[in-house]
Design an enzyme around this catalytic site. Sequence first.
Site: not given
Ligand code: BGC
Length: 713
Positions: A348, A479, A580
């Site tokens: 995304w 996350e 984040q």
């Molecule tokens: C982030 C995601 C992101 C992914 C790739 C992860 O650490 O939490 O939002 O899409 O990294 O950049």
Amino acid sequence: MKNWSIIAEGFHKEDVTKHESIYSLGNGAMGMRANFEEDYTGNTLQGSYIGGVYYPDKTKVGWWKNGYPEYFAKVLNAPSWIGLHIKINGEVLDLNTCTEVKNFRRELNMKEGWYERQFTVTLPNGAQIAVKALRLLSLRYDELGALRYEITPLSSEVTVEIESYLDSGVKNNDANWDELFWNTLEVEAAANNAHILAATKKTDFKVLTFMQNKLFVEGKALEVSSKQNKKDSYIGLQYQVALKKNQTFKIEKYGGYKTLSSPDAPQPSYAALLSTTDAFESLLKMQKEDWAAIWELSDIQIEGDDKAQQAIRFNIFQLNQTYSGKHAHLNIGPKGFTGEKYGGSTYWDTEAYCLPFYMATKGAEVARNLLMYRYNQLDKAIENAKKLGFTGGAALYPMVTMNGEECHNEWEITFEEIHRNGAIAFAIYNYVRYTGDEAYIKDYGLEVLVAIARFWAQRASFSAEKQKYVILGVTGPNEYENNVNNNFYTNYIAQWCLRYAAEQVEVFKREAIAQEELQQWLHIAQNMYFPYSEKYGVYLQQDGFLDKDLKPASAIPAKERPLNQHWSWDRILRSPYIKQADTLQGFYFFRNHFTHEELRKHYEFYEPFTVHESSLSPCVHSVLAAALDKKEEAYALYLRTSRLDLDDYNKEVHEGLHITSMAGTWLSIVEGFGGMHVVDNQLHFKPCLPAHWRSLSFKVIFRGQLHVCKFVN
Ligand code: BGC
């Protein structure tokens, strides 16, 4: 050249892998880490990558769950073409074993698009030589790269034996089953040229890796014949030269990849160019011209702050190395061509972070390619949703993909991070609002919007208890929380998608979509539930957020950061710490839906819990801090995002660079300090420069017109 180069001096073995990432080169179609050309027995991560060429590595998980994708797509470590085995008086040149390494210097010249390394060494046999190696990956001919490697003996005459090679016996560090991903089909050489034809296992991408060598002593072409060293997946061309003290030997090596199975039209031919004696100089000249054209549109100038200036150029440089917009089947991997992690796949990140950069510095056509990438994968997104039990043309785009199929298999990401669907819809809106290309919705975008709305309409469920629609069991952008109910960001973007899709169906009079269905979307949107705290006057990130032990992140001892390297996952999940921007990601996308006071309250509530352990985080907070006129905070967050890799804040740069967050850095300058935003189809600016910046200048293409912006403090 001030602020146009990244320079490192001194040879430190512990920095080799880190610098291999930072000094990476790319041209949108291929890229490589800054591995040494000569042998190196120290710690290194070898990496050359070709856009769109991947391997579906069979999924490896502890417990299989229904719905898991069968594979995790890996960007392949591609056959290497830069390698040179070098012996000086019979001894292998290897910086790991040399008795002395002096004057070691690397330079990444971002203005002109090349990378150079120099050093003088004493080998264990006492031979002293100086080396200078320069290479580039051509922007003009994006199958082609070139390197120039010079050796000068410093203390006595020497014999140089050099074997210039191609090697397809390469491995991926992250292979799940420790397998080789390439089948070598053909190894051929003639005079100073050679190639290897190899095909990827399972996906059958056929790639021709080629090289051509030219040798010179003191600038004069050398007519020496090569000896071949041919193996199953290797071809070396060997040369031997005797050099007097201070005489310079030079090998020019041209190489690269032709992807025979590429969907692209044939590339312009460079065969004639390579037959000229000054091919290297010509390529270098073209490279300078092509980078000058890129910088003409995309450079950002900050007067009064060298650190900030160098950092933004590094970010812009890397974004252009990763994605040129020339190839519609390619996208932007979070690590670009600088490492294996994240598989070079599409996340995304592209829609949520990268699109505005390419839209404003390259124009609508390139940005449209990024949207078309998802349009072309709509069928697969519908199939993906079907696998999970959705019906009637509902689409769930993958969280991670190479070809439209989901290829990530952690349940909390694959099944739960459904907010990605929202970012894909938002990007369509953002693109049309910025470029004015309404036809895109009519011709393509609407189909995607409808399929996404159908997904949300089924994914939201009615709570009899709340008499509202709820979205259960999700992971938001943060996350560090899994399987939560009513993540504000997810519910908000779902509500927005339902309304926007319904509105666009009306605008473009799609009669095939029944009125009842539209009414149902609007009904769900109207009755969407959002957790809210009266006490704090803020929306809650998810149900139950206030039950946590709400100590600010500043209370965590420094030695325990980053949390993901020090705390158990269980402890992270129970904590209030936010990886984040999450609720604030919603405030960033939909700033015009909230008052200044609401933004202030939410920013001040969430920033203290945010640990910014995703590279995608500080940029969003920086933009919002600037909107709130919190200049110092905005600046600190800007440095964190822009110098993340250069200063290795998260101690992981050896794995590769954070390419997609570099677009976030651009946002923090243009939308943050420049305050750029679109209102009623017009571009507005509300600058808020850090106090020590004398001025900030940049250019943006808006609705086909170039705007030159300069703000002075
Ligand atoms: C982030 C995601 C992101 C992914 C790739 C992860 O650490 O939490 O939002 O899409 O990294 O950049």
